[in-house]
Design a protein around this motif. Structure first.
Motif, mmCIF file in Angstrom:
data_model
loop_
_atom_site.group_PDB
_atom_site.id
_atom_site.type_symbol
_atom_site.label_atom_id
_atom_site.label_comp_id
_atom_site.label_asym_id
_atom_site.label_seq_id
_atom_site.Cartn_x
_atom_site.Cartn_y
_atom_site.Cartn_z
ATOM 1 N N GLU A 47 0.817 -1.204 0.000
ATOM 2 C CA GLU A 47 0.000 0.000 0.000
ATOM 3 C C GLU A 47 0.853 1.256 0.000
ATOM 4 O O GLU A 47 1.934 1.279 0.598
ATOM 5 N N LYS A 48 0.364 2.298 -0.654
ATOM 6 C CA LYS A 48 0.895 3.649 -0.467
ATOM 7 C C LYS A 48 -0.119 4.389 0.390
ATOM 8 O O LYS A 48 -1.248 4.635 -0.023
ATOM 9 N N ARG A 49 0.268 4.740 1.568
ATOM 10 C CA ARG A 49 -0.670 5.305 2.527
ATOM 11 C C ARG A 49 -0.867 6.791 2.269
ATOM 12 O O ARG A 49 0.084 7.567 2.229
ATOM 13 N N ASP A 50 -2.120 7.188 2.082
ATOM 14 C CA ASP A 50 -2.485 8.595 1.941
ATOM 15 C C ASP A 50 -2.777 9.131 3.338
ATOM 16 O O ASP A 50 -3.729 8.704 4.000
ATOM 17 N N THR A 51 -1.967 10.053 3.806
ATOM 18 C CA THR A 51 -2.104 10.533 5.182
ATOM 19 C C THR A 51 -3.213 11.558 5.354
ATOM 20 O O THR A 51 -3.558 11.914 6.480
ATOM 21 N N MET A 52 -3.777 12.054 4.255
ATOM 22 C CA MET A 52 -4.841 13.054 4.371
ATOM 23 C C MET A 52 -6.165 12.389 4.731
ATOM 24 O O MET A 52 -6.551 11.394 4.123
ATOM 25 N N ARG A 54 -9.997 13.000 4.588
ATOM 26 C CA ARG A 54 -10.916 13.875 3.859
ATOM 27 C C ARG A 54 -12.217 14.058 4.631
ATOM 28 O O ARG A 54 -12.972 13.118 4.805
ATOM 29 N N ARG A 140 -2.581 8.100 14.121
ATOM 30 C CA ARG A 140 -3.728 8.997 13.984
ATOM 31 C C ARG A 140 -4.362 9.232 15.358
ATOM 32 O O ARG A 140 -4.468 8.318 16.164
#
Length: 346
Positions: A47-52, A54, A140
């Motif tokens: 996975e490429k983790r999206d830290t945003m 939404r 988080r």
């Protein structure tokens, strides 16, 4: 290039049966198809983790359209003192005096006090203990995410309180005050239309100026009471902002209005903006434009106690932490309703 199967791996326990070994191997993988192709990677490794994170899309404009006064505590009402003056014989020729007169007119003051409602706002968050521990692993903060949602709920409450109030509690806002004069836009478009999009820029300017002058006239042309704030639906505002005065002109209708309105000519710095609550706020569901003086002397709203964390306690029965937040706010306080005008049908 084709891949060939060169054998199977024995991932079972030593001494176990073939079926048992196969079952254990499958339990370690997250994708059965990945095992079949020899790509038995954990999903998280690929996975490429999206830290945003939404959040929901929304907007709040109440702080722009009314003075918000902070402080006052947990009061139940807001009081405002008003005074009216009178003089015997009036302020015209009744003030004329002569040497032989045996009396002079006396100024009298009539004091009154208006009361405005205040109400408490209460919100809460609940964080499960196990979710807090998992948050330490992911990096988080669940508490921060919930606080953002709590603040959004509070701002939506404030927005509705400012613009229309709450009928359930008998309060009104900027767009539905019962004491404000309501006028209809002039019919100057095709087929007698009153809508901005069907009118010429000169006709739209006439509507704007008529509303400003009507409110100013009701204030007896007090130089401090020149209306300086106009709000309308986004549809009309965007039309004015992007439509040119003519095909040969570079100025938009909005620029034309800002440069030639009667408020500017009388020293007021006019603001024209959009608010979603104006849509359908008029009589019969028509679109409404509100013209008023945006100064604390004429109208305001009190944030008596801003929304703050009141208490936090562990809840062993639910295995969580509960946090309560509370605030205290007032309804919209219109001190000079004669300085406001609603124009419907734009």
């Amino acid at each position: 290039m084709a891949f060939q199967n060169v054998g199977t791996s024995n991932l079972g326990f030593v001494g176990g049966s073939g079926a048992a070994r196969g079952g254990n191997a499958r339990s370690f993988a997250m994708d059965a198809a990945g095992i079949a192709s020899g790509q038995a990677f954990l999903t998280s490794e690929l996975e490429k983790r999206d830290t945003m994170v939404r959040t929901p899309l929304t907007s709040f404009t109440y702080a722009r359209d009314i003075p918000v006064r902070v402080g006052g505590g947990w009061a139940e009402t807001i009081s405002a003192m008003q005074v009216g003056y009178g003089v015997t014989g009036g302020s015209g020729d009744g003030l004329a005096h002569a040497g032989g007169s045996n009396g002079i007119p006396m100024v009298q003051a009539d004091f009154s006090k208006g009361l405005y409602k205040a109400h408490m706002v209460a919100l809460g968050t609940r964080i499960m203990w196990i979710d807090m521990q998992r948050g330490n692993m992911t990096g988080r903060s669940l508490d921060t995410l919930l606080q953002d949602g709590l603040r959004m709920s509070y701002d939506k409450h404030m927005d509705e309180n400012v613009y229309v109030g709450f009928a359930r509690y008998g309060t009104t806002g900027l767009l539905n005050c019962q004491d404000v004069l309501v006028v209809s836009a002039a019919s100057g478009g095709g087929a007698g239309s009153t809508k901005f999009k069907d009118k010429t820029p000169d006709r739209i300017l006439e509507d704007i100026n008529d509303a400003i002058l009507t409110a100013w006239e009701q204030a007896e042309y007090d130089r401090d009471a020149v209306p300086n704030h106009i709000i309308m639906p986004y549809e009309q505002y965007n039309y004015l902002a992007v439509t040119r005065v003519s095909e040969l002109a570079e100025k938009t209708i909005l620029t034309f209005l800002m440069e030639n309105n009667v408020a500017k000519l009388n020293g007021a710095d006019l603001f024209i903006g959009a608010a979603s609550w104006c849509k359908g706020a008029g009589a019969g569901g028509s679109d409404r434009m509100a013209v008023y003086v945006n100064k604390e002397r004429y109208l305001a709203m009190d944030e008596l106690h801003p929304l703050n964390r009141a208490m936090t306690s562990p809840n062993t029965e639910q295995f969580c932490y509960d946090t309560a937040y509370a605030g205290n706010i007032s309804e919209v306080e219109v001190f000079y309703d004669q300085t406001m005008v609603y124009m419907d049908g734009i």
